[in-house]
Design a protein around this motif. Structure first.
Motif, PDB file in Angstrom:
ATOM      1  N   VAL A 428       0.866 -10.522   3.479  1.00  0.00           N
ATOM      2  CA  VAL A 428      -0.486 -10.408   4.065  1.00  0.00           C
ATOM      3  C   VAL A 428      -0.510 -10.815   5.527  1.00  0.00           C
ATOM      4  CG1 VAL A 428      -1.552 -10.824   1.824  1.00  0.00           C
ATOM      5  CG2 VAL A 428      -1.177 -12.756   3.377  1.00  0.00           C
ATOM      6  N   ALA A 429       0.669 -10.914   6.176  1.00  0.00           N
ATOM      7  CA  ALA A 429       0.714 -11.382   7.566  1.00  0.00           C
ATOM      8  C   ALA A 429      -0.124 -10.496   8.491  1.00  0.00           C
ATOM      9  CB  ALA A 429       2.159 -11.425   8.050  1.00  0.00           C
ATOM     10  N   LEU A 443       2.668  -3.776  -3.210  1.00  0.00           N
ATOM     11  CA  LEU A 443       3.906  -4.191  -3.861  1.00  0.00           C
ATOM     12  C   LEU A 443       4.461  -3.081  -4.747  1.00  0.00           C
ATOM     13  CD1 LEU A 443       2.995  -7.865  -4.856  1.00  0.00           C
ATOM     14  CD2 LEU A 443       4.578  -7.154  -3.052  1.00  0.00           C
ATOM     15  N   VAL A 444       3.577  -2.412  -5.455  1.00  0.00           N
ATOM     16  CA  VAL A 444       4.015  -1.308  -6.325  1.00  0.00           C
ATOM     17  C   VAL A 444       4.546  -0.153  -5.476  1.00  0.00           C
ATOM     18  CG1 VAL A 444       3.238   0.433  -7.983  1.00  0.00           C
ATOM     19  CG2 VAL A 444       2.471  -1.937  -8.209  1.00  0.00           C
ATOM     20  N   ALA A 445       3.820   0.207  -4.416  1.00  0.00           N
ATOM     21  CA  ALA A 445       4.228   1.338  -3.578  1.00  0.00           C
ATOM     22  C   ALA A 445       5.553   1.080  -2.881  1.00  0.00           C
ATOM     23  CB  ALA A 445       3.144   1.632  -2.546  1.00  0.00           C
ATOM     24  N   SER A 446       5.848  -0.167  -2.544  1.00  0.00           N
ATOM     25  CA  SER A 446       7.094  -0.508  -1.849  1.00  0.00           C
ATOM     26  C   SER A 446       8.201  -0.909  -2.815  1.00  0.00           C
ATOM     27  CB  SER A 446       6.843  -1.648  -0.856  1.00  0.00           C
ATOM     28  OG  SER A 446       6.413  -2.813  -1.549  1.00  0.00           O
ATOM     29  N   ALA A 447       7.952  -0.788  -4.131  1.00  0.00           N
ATOM     30  CA  ALA A 447       8.936  -1.168  -5.161  1.00  0.00           C
ATOM     31  C   ALA A 447       9.338  -2.632  -5.015  1.00  0.00           C
ATOM     32  CB  ALA A 447      10.160  -0.255  -5.091  1.00  0.00           C
ATOM     33  N   SER A 448       8.372  -3.478  -4.635  1.00  0.00           N
ATOM     34  CA  SER A 448       8.651  -4.908  -4.442  1.00  0.00           C
ATOM     35  C   SER A 448       8.248  -5.754  -5.644  1.00  0.00           C
ATOM     36  CB  SER A 448       7.900  -5.426  -3.199  1.00  0.00           C
ATOM     37  OG  SER A 448       8.308  -4.751  -2.048  1.00  0.00           O
ATOM     38  N   THR A 449       7.710  -5.132  -6.677  1.00  0.00           N
ATOM     39  CA  THR A 449       7.244  -5.918  -7.826  1.00  0.00           C
ATOM     40  C   THR A 449       8.401  -6.652  -8.501  1.00  0.00           C
ATOM     41  OG1 THR A 449       7.369  -3.902  -9.146  1.00  0.00           O
ATOM     42  CG2 THR A 449       5.205  -4.519  -8.280  1.00  0.00           C
ATOM     43  N   ASP A 450       9.593  -6.032  -8.507  1.00  0.00           N
ATOM     44  CA  ASP A 450      10.716  -6.719  -9.145  1.00  0.00           C
ATOM     45  C   ASP A 450      11.152  -7.940  -8.349  1.00  0.00           C
ATOM     46  OD1 ASP A 450      11.703  -5.162  -7.068  1.00  0.00           O
ATOM     47  OD2 ASP A 450      13.681  -4.968  -8.005  1.00  0.00           O
ATOM     48  N   VAL A 478       9.892  -6.039   1.149  1.00  0.00           N
ATOM     49  CA  VAL A 478       8.780  -6.945   1.459  1.00  0.00           C
ATOM     50  C   VAL A 478       8.163  -6.572   2.807  1.00  0.00           C
ATOM     51  CG1 VAL A 478       8.152  -9.338   1.956  1.00  0.00           C
ATOM     52  CG2 VAL A 478       9.657  -8.822   0.030  1.00  0.00           C
ATOM     53  N   ALA A 479       9.013  -6.236   3.790  1.00  0.00           N
ATOM     54  CA  ALA A 479       8.494  -5.819   5.096  1.00  0.00           C
ATOM     55  C   ALA A 479       7.684  -4.533   4.965  1.00  0.00           C
ATOM     56  CB  ALA A 479       9.651  -5.628   6.074  1.00  0.00           C
ATOM     57  N   LEU A 480       8.133  -3.605   4.114  1.00  0.00           N
ATOM     58  CA  LEU A 480       7.378  -2.373   3.891  1.00  0.00           C
ATOM     59  C   LEU A 480       6.037  -2.676   3.230  1.00  0.00           C
ATOM     60  CD1 LEU A 480       7.063   0.681   3.816  1.00  0.00           C
ATOM     61  CD2 LEU A 480       8.444   0.719   1.720  1.00  0.00           C
ATOM     62  N   ALA A 481       6.037  -3.586   2.260  1.00  0.00           N
ATOM     63  CA  ALA A 481       4.772  -3.984   1.627  1.00  0.00           C
ATOM     64  C   ALA A 481       3.816  -4.574   2.657  1.00  0.00           C
ATOM     65  CB  ALA A 481       5.051  -4.995   0.515  1.00  0.00           C
TER      66      ALA A 481
END
Length: 573
Positions: A428-429, A443-450, A478-481
């Motif tokens: 959220v930066a 998170l879902v769109a960037s595949a960061s949930t895992d 994470v940067a993409l999210a």
């Protein structure tokens, strides 16, 4: 904070520091003057006690003398402690203020035009800020020391005119001779601090680029370059130390000789009967004491030289011109991006258009073309450095208000950094007010949930500086999210999936398309992907192929695979 300024070099930085802290400096100097006057009074009091109480055997006078002497020591101790505390507070607050000012300049959206590298900027914002504020301590001490020297000289004048004149004349002569060495000390201090900053900057750059160096097998070459820079810094440091050492040694010796001479003549005058025993004790005590204030005055040019050298380096950042101008244009009504006949670095006559609602991919056959395009779109390139037009909603980027431009256009570079904190604070930066639902969708769109689910603390997982506690693929996702949560109408992503596997890459391509172009309102978002990833290219509405700095072919991913052998060769890996 604006970047226009009337600052003019290190001298102006020092003057501004003195002006901002004039209240504390005045109070600190006054207290230190009280301390030095009390110190001067000690040998006078002891001489009087010996002359009036000890020699006469007056017990009452002796008792009151001891009480008075004790009160004098309480006064000088209290004045010193309080004055030193006031000046320390002034130094620490001003050093903090300078660090914040330098950081503000470095991080300002308009950027700053400076040749200093990141490591050197770090040195300027830390050690140079700490050194520059030395002036806030040394000047009050110099005023107090000069007060003590004058008080001692006046006392000696009262006792004997010859002794007083020796101090009154000798002190200015010594100070004048010391000032002759000040320019040399300043030059040596400046050279030493610049060389140290270069070595620090190189070390910072080498550490941050350690993995690529190892991949290239260039560790030995890099180590040799750092060794040469460190040797240069050591040489500069030794030259500065030698100059300062000779200067201090000479000045202290001359001051001591003056004090010894005064004491010697006082002894001779006592034998001749010109002064009494109590006066002799006072003169000897003052001649010993005066070495201290003269020593403070002797160190003044050296400390001022260090402070001025650091202030000059601070001015390199604080006085730096902004990289890009800030216009006053209104916020764009749509995320319509257009580049017309742009020449910048490897780009040569590049023209492209990304319309509102489109997901456009750009395949650069030469990596330097993709780098140049991402850098240009970031808004950190001065208008004088490129030709052509870069427009958002028909308005040239340089004519837009900088705040509006930053809210509309976000460029996520290929090399991204995370900040020390948590996963949540990093995501959220760019949008601290983002709700939990927006964060989850990103998170879902960037595949960061895992990444979140793999740790018991979830989004509260602690992330170390630069994201070193995460793998390369995790950092990239994470940067993409973070970029997706920001929700900029116009988003440019440069190679956002190079550190992930093919399955994850496909999920990210689908996630970006869904989040920004199917779940969002029609025509709200425009997305530009600078990439060679087949998964991302296939998700795009259009693919623009850039070769030799310009668009050479345009079409859909599927269509180009069928009709363009060069495209097929470039993307099928």
């Amino acid at each position: 904070m604006g970047l226009t300024s009337d600052r003019a070099g290190g001298a102006a930085v020092l003057r501004r520091m003195l002006a901002r802290n004039r209240g504390r400096l005045a109070l600190g100097a006054a207290l230190l003057m009280v301390h030095q006057m009390a110190e001067t009074a000690v040998p006078i009091a002891i001489g009087w006690i010996i002359g009036q109480a000890v020699s006469t055997g007056d017990t009452a006078a002796m008792i009151w003398s001891v009480v008075g002497l004790g009160a004098l020591f309480v006064l000088l101790t209290s004045a010193w402690r309080t004055g030193a505390r006031v000046l320390t507070v002034a130094q620490q607050r001003e050093a903090h203020r300078l660090r914040v000012e330098v950081a503000g300049r470095i991080l300002h959206p308009r950027g700053v035009r400076t040749e200093l590298r990141s490591g050197e900027l770090l040195t300027v914002s830390t050690s140079d800020a700490d050194r520059a504020v030395w002036v806030l301590e040394v000047l009050p001490w110099a005023v107090a020391a000069l007060t003590a020297a004058v008080a001692s000289a006046v006392t000696l004048l009262v006792i004997d005119v010859t002794l007083g004149l020796a101090v009154l004349i000798g002190t200015p002569v010594i100070l004048g001779l010391m000032q002759l060495a000040a320019p040399l000390i300043t030059r040596r201090a400046t050279d030493q601090q610049a060389a140290s900053a270069r070595a620090t900057g190189m070390a910072t750059d080498l550490v941050s680029g350690l993995r690529p160096l190892r991949g290239l097998g260039a560790e030995a070459v890099a180590a040799e370059r750092y060794r040469a820079a460190s040797t240069e810094a050591l040489g500069a440091r030794l030259r500065a130390a030698r100059t300062t050492g000779v200067y201090i040694g000479t000045s202290v010796t001359v001051s001591a000789l003056l004090a010894v001479g005064v004491a010697g003549f006082a002894g001779l005058f006592a034998l001749q009967g010109r002064i009494g025993v109590g006066e002799l004790i006072t003169v000897v005590g003052l001649s010993q004491f005066i070495i201290e204030p003269l020593g403070v005055l002797a160190r003044l040019p050296g400390v001022l030289a260090d402070s001025r050298a650091s202030a000059d380096r601070l001015a390199l950042v604080l006085d730096a011109e902004p990289l890009v101008p800030s216009g006053d244009g209104a916020a764009p009504a749509s995320a319509d991006l257009e580049l017309a006949d742009v020449n910048y670095r490897s780009l040569s006559g590049l023209s492209l258009r990304a319309r509102p609602g489109e997901l456009v991919a750009v395949l650069a056959r030469r990596p330097q073309d993709g780098e140049a395009l991402a850098q240009l779109l970031s808004g950190h390139v001065p208008p004088a450095d490129y030709d052509g037009a870069l427009r958002i909603d028909g308005t040239d980027l340089v004519e837009l208000d900088l705040g509006h431009a930053r809210r509309v256009l976000l460029v996520e570079p290929h090399h991204t950094d995370l900040f020390a904190g948590t996963l949540h604070s990093n995501v959220v930066a760019g949008r601290p007010d983002a709700d939990a639902d927006a964060v989850q969708r990103a998170l879902v769109a960037s595949a960061s949930t895992d990444v979140v689910d793999a740790h018991p603390h979830g989004l509260d997982l602690v992330v170390t500086d630069r994201g070193a506690s995460l793998s390369g693929g995790q950092r990239q996702r994470v940067a993409l999210a973070r970029a997706l949560v920001a929700g900029a109408p116009l988003l440019v992503l440069h190679d956002p999936t190079t550190a992930v596997d093919a399955v994850t890459e496909q999920a990210i391509a689908e996630g970006i398309s869904r989040l920004r172009h199917r779940e969002a309102e029609p025509l709200l978002h425009t997305t530009v992907l600078i990439t060679s990833s087949p998964a991302l290219l296939s998700a795009a509405d259009r693919v623009l192929v850039v070769s030799d700095g310009r668009v050479v072919v345009e079409g859909t991913h599927a269509g180009l695979l069928e009709t363009d052998p060069d495209y097929r060769k470039a993307v099928l890996r």
